[in-house]
Design an enzyme around this catalytic site. Structure first.
Site, PDB file in Angstrom:
ATOM      1  N   ASP A 109      21.804  11.152 110.829  1.00 16.77           N
ATOM      2  CA  ASP A 109      20.976  12.280 110.418  1.00 16.77           C
ATOM      3  C   ASP A 109      19.923  11.816 109.415  1.00 16.77           C
ATOM      4  O   ASP A 109      20.185  10.944 108.582  1.00 16.77           O
ATOM      5  CB  ASP A 109      21.866  13.357 109.785  1.00 16.77           C
ATOM      6  CG  ASP A 109      21.176  14.702 109.674  1.00 16.77           C
ATOM      7  OD1 ASP A 109      20.103  14.872 110.300  1.00 16.77           O
ATOM      8  OD2 ASP A 109      21.688  15.568 108.959  1.00 16.77           O
ATOM      9  N   GLY A 110      18.741  12.416 109.505  1.00 18.43           N
ATOM     10  CA  GLY A 110      17.726  12.180 108.492  1.00 18.43           C
ATOM     11  C   GLY A 110      16.463  11.489 108.964  1.00 18.43           C
ATOM     12  O   GLY A 110      15.585  11.182 108.144  1.00 18.43           O
ATOM     13  N   GLY A 169      13.897  12.691 110.607  1.00 18.02           N
ATOM     14  CA  GLY A 169      12.716  13.506 110.338  1.00 18.02           C
ATOM     15  C   GLY A 169      12.348  13.515 108.865  1.00 18.02           C
ATOM     16  O   GLY A 169      11.166  13.404 108.498  1.00 18.02           O
ATOM     17  N   ARG A 170      13.349  13.651 108.001  1.00 13.94           N
ATOM     18  CA  ARG A 170      13.073  13.650 106.554  1.00 13.94           C
ATOM     19  C   ARG A 170      12.564  12.285 106.093  1.00 13.94           C
ATOM     20  O   ARG A 170      11.708  12.189 105.214  1.00 13.94           O
ATOM     21  CB  ARG A 170      14.340  14.045 105.788  1.00 13.94           C
ATOM     22  CG  ARG A 170      14.537  15.551 105.697  1.00 13.94           C
ATOM     23  CD  ARG A 170      15.922  15.906 105.219  1.00 13.94           C
ATOM     24  NE  ARG A 170      16.892  15.773 106.295  1.00 13.94           N
ATOM     25  CZ  ARG A 170      18.191  15.945 106.156  1.00 13.94           C
ATOM     26  NH1 ARG A 170      18.682  16.220 104.954  1.00 13.94           N
ATOM     27  NH2 ARG A 170      19.006  15.843 107.182  1.00 13.94           N
ATOM     28  N   ARG A 208       7.384  12.680 113.084  1.00 15.00           N
ATOM     29  CA  ARG A 208       8.816  12.540 113.307  1.00 15.00           C
ATOM     30  C   ARG A 208       9.148  11.354 114.218  1.00 15.00           C
ATOM     31  O   ARG A 208      10.182  10.701 114.042  1.00 15.00           O
ATOM     32  CB  ARG A 208       9.383  13.843 113.895  1.00 15.00           C
ATOM     33  CG  ARG A 208       9.394  14.988 112.905  1.00 15.00           C
ATOM     34  CD  ARG A 208       9.935  16.270 113.525  1.00 15.00           C
ATOM     35  NE  ARG A 208      11.325  16.135 113.923  1.00 15.00           N
ATOM     36  CZ  ARG A 208      12.356  16.337 113.105  1.00 15.00           C
ATOM     37  NH1 ARG A 208      12.157  16.648 111.831  1.00 15.00           N
ATOM     38  NH2 ARG A 208      13.591  16.224 113.550  1.00 15.00           N
ATOM     39  N   SER A 212      22.688  15.557 120.706  1.00 14.69           N
ATOM     40  CA  SER A 212      23.691  16.601 120.866  1.00 14.69           C
ATOM     41  C   SER A 212      23.264  17.592 121.939  1.00 14.69           C
ATOM     42  O   SER A 212      22.078  17.671 122.313  1.00 14.69           O
ATOM     43  CB  SER A 212      23.909  17.341 119.539  1.00 14.69           C
ATOM     44  OG  SER A 212      22.876  18.263 119.305  1.00 14.69           O
ATOM     45  N   ASN A 226      20.434  19.655 120.746  1.00 17.91           N
ATOM     46  CA  ASN A 226      19.123  19.058 120.494  1.00 17.91           C
ATOM     47  C   ASN A 226      18.059  19.487 121.505  1.00 17.91           C
ATOM     48  O   ASN A 226      16.857  19.270 121.283  1.00 17.91           O
ATOM     49  CB  ASN A 226      19.214  17.527 120.471  1.00 17.91           C
ATOM     50  CG  ASN A 226      19.823  16.978 119.203  1.00 17.91           C
ATOM     51  OD1 ASN A 226      20.346  15.861 119.186  1.00 17.91           O
ATOM     52  ND2 ASN A 226      19.769  17.749 118.114  1.00 17.91           N
ATOM     53  N   TRP A 227      18.484  20.101 122.616  1.00 15.24           N
ATOM     54  CA  TRP A 227      17.500  20.624 123.566  1.00 15.24           C
ATOM     55  C   TRP A 227      16.643  21.719 122.931  1.00 15.24           C
ATOM     56  O   TRP A 227      15.573  22.039 123.456  1.00 15.24           O
ATOM     57  CB  TRP A 227      18.200  21.190 124.804  1.00 15.24           C
ATOM     58  CG  TRP A 227      18.906  20.154 125.626  1.00 15.24           C
ATOM     59  CD1 TRP A 227      20.252  19.944 125.700  1.00 15.24           C
ATOM     60  CD2 TRP A 227      18.304  19.174 126.488  1.00 15.24           C
ATOM     61  NE1 TRP A 227      20.527  18.903 126.552  1.00 15.24           N
ATOM     62  CE2 TRP A 227      19.364  18.410 127.052  1.00 15.24           C
ATOM     63  CE3 TRP A 227      16.987  18.870 126.836  1.00 15.24           C
ATOM     64  CZ2 TRP A 227      19.123  17.364 127.945  1.00 15.24           C
ATOM     65  CZ3 TRP A 227      16.752  17.824 127.729  1.00 15.24           C
ATOM     66  CH2 TRP A 227      17.804  17.096 128.270  1.00 15.24           C
ATOM     67  N   ARG A 280      28.600  18.624 107.263  1.00 24.63           N
ATOM     68  CA  ARG A 280      29.159  19.394 108.370  1.00 24.63           C
ATOM     69  C   ARG A 280      29.297  18.461 109.567  1.00 24.63           C
ATOM     70  O   ARG A 280      28.652  17.410 109.630  1.00 24.63           O
ATOM     71  CB  ARG A 280      28.278  20.599 108.716  1.00 24.63           C
ATOM     72  CG  ARG A 280      26.840  20.256 109.039  1.00 24.63           C
ATOM     73  CD  ARG A 280      26.016  21.508 109.322  1.00 24.63           C
ATOM     74  NE  ARG A 280      24.614  21.171 109.552  1.00 24.63           N
ATOM     75  CZ  ARG A 280      23.690  21.083 108.594  1.00 24.63           C
ATOM     76  NH1 ARG A 280      24.031  21.315 107.335  1.00 24.63           N
ATOM     77  NH2 ARG A 280      22.445  20.763 108.874  1.00 24.63           N
TER      78      ARG A 280
END
Length: 245
Positions: A25-26, A28-29, A38, A70, A73-74, A199
């Site tokens: 994760d991350g 994009g940030r 992105r 995932s 993600n669509w 999460r």
């Protein structure tokens, strides 16, 4: 479960997890911090996949499972999904030779056949070409959702009750596990999520029942061998009781 950076080290050789999974994760940030689109972050994330998979092999981790795409993600913008598919194509074409050379067995979990035919064919070819390898296992979750995986197992058990004479009292945890997509992987020991989010996002929900969970602030493109070593050191300091004393 703290999201604080893992900086402590321990003497000696801590217990190594056999199976590590990572929610990457991350991207994009990370791109936003670098004032880039992105896609720039996703490309950097692919480089992190290479670094971490190599480090996992060097550290003797038997299986590494990465949450790449995932089933949710669509919902992302169509262009971003196309970019992710392009990166997947490039990764398979450019890295397959290394996986074969390094004796890595590639596994894919999830309904990747929803992708375009050329991507699905690339995945099938990569899995087939590494199927005979006997080294570490790299599992990639593509169009994967844990709830759907568990529902599929339940549906198959219901069919066996209806058609094959399976008795309801014969349905237990091992019967369900035998129908999960991870059935040929070692039990999950350590699940890491990057970027500070805490999460599971519908990832390996059944498999994570007794896994150690570790949430780190590091954005995925910055995750490297040192970060993985720190995570394994943290795992080695945990006391795993599995419900006992």
């Amino acid at each position: 479960m703290s999201s604080a950076p893992i900086l402590e080290t321990t003497a000696g050789d801590p217990e190594r997890p056999r199976h590590v999974a990572i929610i990457m994760d991350g991207n994009g940030r990370w791109a936003k911090r670098h004032h880039q689109p992105r896609l720039f972050g996703h490309k950097a994330g692919v480089e992190a996949v290479r670094r971490v998979s190599r480090a996992a092999r060097e550290l003797g981790i038997e299986a590494l499972t990465l949450y790449a795409f995932s089933s949710e993600n669509w919902r992302r913008p169509e262009q971003e999904v196309r970019d992710l598919m392009g990166l997947l194509r490039h990764f398979i074409r450019s890295d397959l030779a290394e996986l074969v050379r390094e004796n890595v067995r590639l596994r894919v979990i999830g309904d990747y056949r929803r992708f375009s035919a050329d991507v699905a064919d690339l995945v099938d070819d990569a899995v087939a070409r590494t199927a005979g390898n006997t080294g570490s296992l790299l599992a990639i979750a593509l169009n994967y959702g844990s709830r759907a995986e568990i529902a599929n197992a339940a549906r198959e058990l219901a069919r066996r009750v209806r058609d094959d004479g399976l008795q309801p009292e014969q349905i237990d945890a091992p019967a369900i596990e035998a129908l999960l997509e991870t059935r040929d992987l070692p039990p999950l020991d350590l699940l890491i999520r990057t970027s500070g989010e805490q999460r599971l996002s519908n990832f390996l929900l059944w498999q994570a029942a007794y896994a150690e969970l570790l949430f780190v602030d590091t954005l995925w493109p910055d995750f490297d061998a040192a970060t993985l070593r720190e995570a394994i050191a943290a795992f080695g300091r945990r006391q795993r009781r599995f419900g006992g004393l």
